[in-house]
Design a protein around this motif. Structure first.
Motif, PDB file in Angstrom:
ATOM      1  N   PRO A 167      70.387-117.394 -15.711  1.00 60.41           N
ATOM      2  CA  PRO A 167      71.268-118.270 -14.990  1.00 60.41           C
ATOM      3  C   PRO A 167      72.337-117.750 -15.837  1.00 60.41           C
ATOM      4  CG  PRO A 167      69.581-119.409 -16.960  1.00 60.41           C
ATOM      5  CD  PRO A 167      69.001-117.685 -16.443  1.00 60.41           C
ATOM      6  N   HIS A 168      73.560-118.025 -14.998  1.00 57.94           N
ATOM      7  CA  HIS A 168      74.916-117.989 -15.682  1.00 57.94           C
ATOM      8  C   HIS A 168      75.838-116.587 -16.321  1.00 57.94           C
ATOM      9  CE1 HIS A 168      74.735-122.838 -14.979  1.00 57.94           C
ATOM     10  NE2 HIS A 168      74.044-122.875 -16.147  1.00 57.94           N
ATOM     11  N   LEU A 169      74.879-115.731 -15.478  1.00 59.63           N
ATOM     12  CA  LEU A 169      74.716-114.369 -15.661  1.00 59.63           C
ATOM     13  C   LEU A 169      76.346-113.729 -15.758  1.00 59.63           C
ATOM     14  CD1 LEU A 169      73.462-111.362 -16.523  1.00 59.63           C
ATOM     15  CD2 LEU A 169      73.294-110.970 -14.034  1.00 59.63           C
ATOM     16  N   LYS A 170      77.040-113.582 -16.469  1.00 61.40           N
ATOM     17  CA  LYS A 170      78.272-112.952 -16.206  1.00 61.40           C
ATOM     18  C   LYS A 170      78.687-111.486 -16.498  1.00 61.40           C
ATOM     19  CE  LYS A 170      79.432-117.678 -15.927  1.00 61.40           C
ATOM     20  NZ  LYS A 170      80.030-117.587 -14.908  1.00 61.40           N
ATOM     21  N   GLU A 171      77.542-110.642 -17.161  1.00 59.98           N
ATOM     22  CA  GLU A 171      78.690-109.142 -16.954  1.00 59.98           C
ATOM     23  C   GLU A 171      76.824-108.533 -16.958  1.00 59.98           C
ATOM     24  OE1 GLU A 171      80.878-107.449 -19.722  1.00 59.98           O
ATOM     25  OE2 GLU A 171      79.173-106.267 -20.868  1.00 59.98           O
ATOM     26  N   GLU A 204      77.604 -94.999 -16.942  1.00 54.81           N
ATOM     27  CA  GLU A 204      77.608 -96.035 -16.664  1.00 54.81           C
ATOM     28  C   GLU A 204      77.775 -97.200 -15.987  1.00 54.81           C
ATOM     29  OE1 GLU A 204      79.578 -99.047 -20.263  1.00 54.81           O
ATOM     30  OE2 GLU A 204      79.130 -96.490 -21.196  1.00 54.81           O
ATOM     31  N   GLU A 205      77.358 -98.212 -15.601  1.00 61.81           N
ATOM     32  CA  GLU A 205      78.258 -99.167 -15.033  1.00 61.81           C
ATOM     33  C   GLU A 205      78.218-100.381 -15.152  1.00 61.81           C
ATOM     34  OE1 GLU A 205      77.048-100.494 -10.314  1.00 61.81           O
ATOM     35  OE2 GLU A 205      76.691 -97.929 -10.565  1.00 61.81           O
ATOM     36  N   VAL A 206      79.202-101.032 -15.305  1.00 65.12           N
ATOM     37  CA  VAL A 206      79.266-102.280 -15.291  1.00 65.12           C
ATOM     38  C   VAL A 206      79.435-102.999 -14.337  1.00 65.12           C
ATOM     39  CG1 VAL A 206      80.599-104.313 -17.267  1.00 65.12           C
ATOM     40  CG2 VAL A 206      79.488-100.989 -17.672  1.00 65.12           C
ATOM     41  N   VAL A 207      79.249-104.502 -14.137  1.00 68.44           N
ATOM     42  CA  VAL A 207      79.503-105.475 -13.127  1.00 68.44           C
ATOM     43  C   VAL A 207      79.667-106.685 -14.072  1.00 68.44           C
ATOM     44  CG1 VAL A 207      78.778-106.783 -11.198  1.00 68.44           C
ATOM     45  CG2 VAL A 207      78.044-104.274 -11.309  1.00 68.44           C
ATOM     46  N   ARG A 208      81.379-106.968 -13.271  1.00 70.52           N
ATOM     47  CA  ARG A 208      80.877-108.623 -15.050  1.00 70.52           C
ATOM     48  C   ARG A 208      82.233-109.391 -13.547  1.00 70.52           C
ATOM     49  NH1 ARG A 208      84.503-104.843 -17.389  1.00 70.52           N
ATOM     50  NH2 ARG A 208      83.151-104.666 -19.327  1.00 70.52           N
ATOM     51  N   THR A 209      81.817-110.463 -13.753  1.00 74.17           N
ATOM     52  CA  THR A 209      83.157-111.411 -13.431  1.00 74.17           C
ATOM     53  C   THR A 209      83.828-112.132 -14.229  1.00 74.17           C
ATOM     54  OG1 THR A 209      83.105-113.752 -11.782  1.00 74.17           O
ATOM     55  CG2 THR A 209      81.415-113.872 -13.296  1.00 74.17           C
ATOM     56  N   LYS A 210      84.963-112.659 -13.973  1.00 70.73           N
ATOM     57  CA  LYS A 210      85.937-113.153 -15.144  1.00 70.73           C
ATOM     58  C   LYS A 210      86.814-114.717 -14.639  1.00 70.73           C
ATOM     59  CE  LYS A 210      88.408-108.977 -16.180  1.00 70.73           C
ATOM     60  NZ  LYS A 210      89.444-108.381 -15.972  1.00 70.73           N
ATOM     61  N   THR A 211      86.069-115.665 -13.462  1.00 70.83           N
ATOM     62  CA  THR A 211      85.863-116.664 -13.069  1.00 70.83           C
ATOM     63  C   THR A 211      84.292-117.492 -13.145  1.00 70.83           C
ATOM     64  OG1 THR A 211      84.319-115.714 -10.421  1.00 70.83           O
ATOM     65  CG2 THR A 211      87.128-115.188 -10.894  1.00 70.83           C
ATOM     66  N   LYS A 213      82.539-118.407 -11.199  1.00 72.90           N
ATOM     67  CA  LYS A 213      81.713-117.569 -10.452  1.00 72.90           C
ATOM     68  C   LYS A 213      80.201-117.597 -11.551  1.00 72.90           C
ATOM     69  CE  LYS A 213      83.618-118.338  -6.037  1.00 72.90           C
ATOM     70  NZ  LYS A 213      83.606-117.394  -4.891  1.00 72.90           N
ATOM     71  N   ASP A 214      78.798-116.789 -11.402  1.00 70.51           N
ATOM     72  CA  ASP A 214      77.862-116.491 -12.003  1.00 70.51           C
ATOM     73  C   ASP A 214      77.850-115.272 -11.093  1.00 70.51           C
ATOM     74  OD1 ASP A 214      77.564-118.431 -13.384  1.00 70.51           O
ATOM     75  OD2 ASP A 214      76.338-119.807 -12.509  1.00 70.51           O
ATOM     76  N   LEU A 215      77.349-113.882 -11.433  1.00 68.41           N
ATOM     77  CA  LEU A 215      76.827-112.844 -10.857  1.00 68.41           C
ATOM     78  C   LEU A 215      75.575-112.874  -9.539  1.00 68.41           C
ATOM     79  CD1 LEU A 215      77.690-110.214 -13.309  1.00 68.41           C
ATOM     80  CD2 LEU A 215      78.947-110.637 -11.677  1.00 68.41           C
ATOM     81  N   VAL A 216      75.202-111.976  -8.674  1.00 69.03           N
ATOM     82  CA  VAL A 216      74.281-112.756  -8.211  1.00 69.03           C
ATOM     83  C   VAL A 216      74.292-111.646  -8.196  1.00 69.03           C
ATOM     84  CG1 VAL A 216      72.776-113.189  -6.437  1.00 69.03           C
ATOM     85  CG2 VAL A 216      74.976-114.600  -7.350  1.00 69.03           C
ATOM     86  N   THR A 236      72.775-107.081 -20.888  1.00 65.74           N
ATOM     87  CA  THR A 236      73.712-108.301 -20.028  1.00 65.74           C
ATOM     88  C   THR A 236      74.570-109.419 -21.111  1.00 65.74           C
ATOM     89  OG1 THR A 236      72.152-109.682 -19.768  1.00 65.74           O
ATOM     90  CG2 THR A 236      72.194-108.057 -17.934  1.00 65.74           C
ATOM     91  N   LYS A 237      75.746-110.373 -20.013  1.00 67.27           N
ATOM     92  CA  LYS A 237      75.977-111.980 -20.707  1.00 67.27           C
ATOM     93  C   LYS A 237      75.564-112.296 -20.119  1.00 67.27           C
ATOM     94  CE  LYS A 237      79.349-108.427 -23.239  1.00 67.27           C
ATOM     95  NZ  LYS A 237      80.837-108.554 -24.082  1.00 67.27           N
ATOM     96  N   SER A 238      75.371-113.563 -20.465  1.00 69.38           N
ATOM     97  CA  SER A 238      75.001-114.782 -19.909  1.00 69.38           C
ATOM     98  C   SER A 238      75.885-116.215 -20.442  1.00 69.38           C
ATOM     99  CB  SER A 238      73.920-115.084 -19.339  1.00 69.38           C
ATOM    100  OG  SER A 238      73.354-115.492 -20.674  1.00 69.38           O
ATOM    101  N   LEU A 239      76.196-117.206 -20.135  1.00 66.68           N
ATOM    102  CA  LEU A 239      75.887-118.526 -20.974  1.00 66.68           C
ATOM    103  C   LEU A 239      75.354-119.127 -20.861  1.00 66.68           C
ATOM    104  CD1 LEU A 239      79.378-120.333 -18.232  1.00 66.68           C
ATOM    105  CD2 LEU A 239      79.367-118.769 -21.180  1.00 66.68           C
ATOM    106  N   VAL A 240      75.263-119.298 -22.431  1.00 71.78           N
ATOM    107  CA  VAL A 240      73.979-120.114 -23.489  1.00 71.78           C
ATOM    108  C   VAL A 240      74.368-121.330 -23.983  1.00 71.78           C
ATOM    109  CG1 VAL A 240      72.016-119.884 -24.474  1.00 71.78           C
ATOM    110  CG2 VAL A 240      72.532-118.332 -23.387  1.00 71.78           C
TER     111      VAL A 240
END
Length: 298
Positions: A167-171, A204-211, A213-216, A236-240
């Motif tokens: 949950p709350h995936l950011k990168e 290397e491939e990176v997908v991140r959000t700066k808002t 919103k969480d990544l899907v 990965t990075k997520s909000l915990v």
């Protein structure tokens, strides 16, 4: 009643460059012929002490290097040993203590080495074997004969998928060394071809959000996670609890394990059974990737 012994099997993916002879059996045999160990942690060393090219079976030996000329502790006096006692020490130069041996098997078609990572209450960590190959594959005798060779512990596919479903995936970050894909089409093959065209060794491939919103993650991201599990890693990075937390597959090797009755089954037979189950999982995931070709350029 004594607990039944446990056996664990892990795997390492070995990759010879496309412009070299991809003879993996000869590669492992050459490593064994060097009769050399690699320091993997502290004073622990690992070496390939035996390999049979016909059966593709071998033995990994883990042992300890000790400094004979260093200071010694005398348990009797519970203090430093005096010089006269050190004169009594006589250990042949060729001997090394704390030996532990582990089966391994090369699946040549899949260029995967399956090995016992836990046996007889002794362990050979995936990280240790990865360290062994990282150094041994740089020996001049190897590079001259096989060119650049890479090796990565195969990570748990389930763990990689779990990281993408947090949950709350950011990168999402996928780090992939050049794969070795001899047959079929699919994402791994396309990444290998792109790296080859551009003289690259790592994708290397990176997908991140700066808002907020969480990544899907899409199907492509889950497929990238499979490729990275065999040829690199997923991060990965997520909000915990409101804190940005980093997660990785680095310490999550793919493992098959079971207990057994040594009066009914031999350790070798159990190893072969677990190794067969594990390589089947690897090949199933590779087949899944070949079902649909995806452009690595997005």
């Amino acid at each position: 009643m004594a607990r039944p012994p446990k056996l664990e099997v892990s795997a390492i993916n070995i990759r010879i460059s496309t412009d070299e002879d991809r003879d993996y059996s000869a590669l492992i045999a050459t490593l064994a012929e060097q009769r050399k160990g690699v320091r993997v942690y502290g004073d622990s060393y690992v070496a390939i002490s035996y390999f049979d090219e016909s059966s593709k079976m071998g033995i990994l030996s883990k042992y300890t290097e000790i400094d004979i000329d260093g200071d010694w502790f005398d348990l009797e006096d519970f203090d430093a040993a005096p010089p006269e006692k050190l004169d009594e020490i006589s250990i042949p130069e060729s001997l090394r203590p704390n030996l532990a041996q582990f089966y391994f098997k090369l699946d040549e078609d899949s260029h995967v080495v399956l090995f016992s990572s836990y046996s007889a209450s002794k362990s050979l960590s995936a990280r240790s074997l990865e360290t062994y190959f990282a150094q041994a594959l740089r020996w001049s005798v190897i590079s001259q004969k096989f060119g650049r060779v890479e090796a990565d512990i195969i990570k748990s596919y389930d763990e990689a998928e779990m990281l993408l479903r947090m949950p709350h995936l950011k990168e999402m970050r996928f780090i992939i060394g050049r794969p070795n894909t001899d047959i079929g089409r699919g994402l791994a093959e396309e990444i290998e071809e792109r790296l080859e065209r551009e003289n690259g060794d790592e994708y290397e491939e990176v997908v991140r959000t700066k808002t907020e919103k969480d990544l899907v993650p899409t199907e492509r991201s889950f497929n990238l996670a499979i490729v990275a599990s065999e040829n690199g890693k997923v991060q990965t990075k997520s909000l915990v609890n409101g804190i940005v937390t980093t997660h990785t597959t680095e310490d999550s090797p793919l493992v098959e394990k079971d207990t057994y009755d040594p009066e009914v089954q031999s350790e070798l037979s159990v190893f072969n059974r677990l190794a067969s189950t594990l390589i089947s999982k690897v090949n199933q995931m590779r087949d899944r990737l070949r079902e649909k070709t995806t452009d690595p350029n997005g």
